[in-house]
Design an enzyme around this catalytic site. Structure first.
Site, PDB file in Angstrom:
ATOM      1  N   ASP A   9       0.865  -1.163   0.000  1.00  0.00           N
ATOM      2  CA  ASP A   9       0.000   0.000   0.000  1.00  0.00           C
ATOM      3  C   ASP A   9       0.919   1.236   0.000  1.00  0.00           C
ATOM      4  O   ASP A   9       2.081   1.142   0.400  1.00  0.00           O
ATOM      5  CB  ASP A   9      -0.867  -0.053   1.272  1.00  0.00           C
ATOM      6  CG  ASP A   9      -1.583   1.239   1.528  1.00  0.00           C
ATOM      7  OD1 ASP A   9      -2.289   1.713   0.614  1.00  0.00           O
ATOM      8  OD2 ASP A   9      -1.451   1.789   2.645  1.00  0.00           O
TER       9      ASP A   9
HETATM   10 MG   LIG Z   1      -2.834   3.105   3.659  1.00  0.00          MG
END
Ligand SMILES: [Mg+2]
Length: 228
Positions: A9
Site C-alpha cells: 500500500d
Molecule cells: Mg494506507
C-alpha cells in the site's frame, strides 16, 4: 514463508502520509490566507477520514469525496467562497510534491529488491500517487503502480486484486504478500482475494475489525524476517 511478490500500500505504509498531508494542507491554507493550526489540521483529517470511509463503503464517488472535503473544510473556516474543486486540484499537486517515506521504507525496498518483485497497490488518486512515486527514492525498486482510480475498482474489492494479479501475470497466490496499514482496505481485501497479508500497525492500535492479518508488524524493517 517465502514470498516473491510484495504488494505495498502507499499512503501510511511506504509513504508517511501524515507528514505529506500536513505540508500540503499548510501550503493550501496559506494560499487562501488561512493559517494552519493543530486544530485545523485535525479538523481536515476528521472530515477527510469520514469522506474516505464513505467512499470505501460505496456511498459517495471519488469526485464527491475530493470536492466535498474542501467544501466542508473551508465552510467551517468561514471561507465558503473558496472553490472546492480548485482547492482540491491545488491540494493534490502539493501532496504529489511531498514524497516523505515512512521510517524503514527505503531500507526494506532496497533489501527486498532483487529477490522479490515489488509493486504498489493504492486506493489513492492517480495524479498524486504516480507523481509521488516517480519523485521518491524507492522508484527504482518498484516494478508497477496500481492506482484504483485507473482500474475502476478499489481495495478491498477482490476485483481490484484480480486485476493486479492478472497484470503481473501471477498465478501462484501463496507467493504474494499484501502489506498495508488499513485493515478495511488492505487486509480485508487481500484476505478476500486469498492472499497472505501483513498489517503495518506502527502505533499498535487494537484490531476491532473482523479482518485477520497473516502477520502484524510495528516497523517495516520486520518485513525482511517475514519475506525469506
Ligand atoms: Mg494506507
Amino acid at each position: 514463508m517465502s514470498y516473491y511478490y510484495i504488494l505495498f500500500d502507499a499512503d501510511g505504509t511506504l509513504f508517511d502520509f501524515d507528514n505529506a498531508e500536513m505540508y500540503a494542507l499548510s501550503d493550501l491554507l496559506a494560499k487562501y490566507g488561512v493559517e494552519i493550526t493543530e486544530e485545523r489540521h485535525a479538523l481536515y483529517r476528521e472530515i477527510n477520514r469520514a469522506k474516505w470511509r464513505g467512499f470505501e463503503a460505496g456511498e459517495i464517488t471519488r469526485e464527491q469525496l475530493q470536492s466535498s472535503r474542501f467544501r466542508e473544510l473551508f465552510g467551517s473556516l468561514g471561507r465558503p467562497d473558496v472553490d472546492a474543486e480548485t482547492a482540491n486540484a491545488e491540494y493534490l499537486d502539493l501532496l504529489a510534491d511531498g514524497s516523505h517515506l515512512t521510517d524503514g521504507a527505503l531500507e526494506v525496498c532496497r533489501s527486498l529488491y532483487g529477490r522479490c518483485e515489488l509493486a504498489i497497490v493504492t486506493n489513492g488518486i492517480a495524479r498524486s500517487q504516480i507523481r509521488r512515486v516517480g519523485k521518491s527514492e524507492i522508484r527504482k525498486y518498484i516494478s508497477k503502480v496500481f492506482v484504483s482510480e485507473e482500474i475502476g475498482f478499489s481495495k478491498p474489492n477482490p476485483l481490484y486484486f484480480e486485476y493486479v494479479l492478472g497484470k503481473m501475470q501471477i498465478t501462484d497466490k501463496p507467493s504474494v504478500l499484501v502489506v498495508g496499514d488499513s485493515l478495511g482496505a488492505d487486509i480485508l481485501g487481500g484476505a478476500k482475494s486469498g492472499l497472505d497479508t501483513c498489517w503495518f500497525n506502527p502505533r499498535g492500535v487494537a484490531n476491532d475489525t473482523g479482518a485477520v492479518p497473516t502477520y502484524e508488524i510495528r516497523s517495516l524493517r520486520e518485513l525482511t524476517d517475514i519475506v525469506i
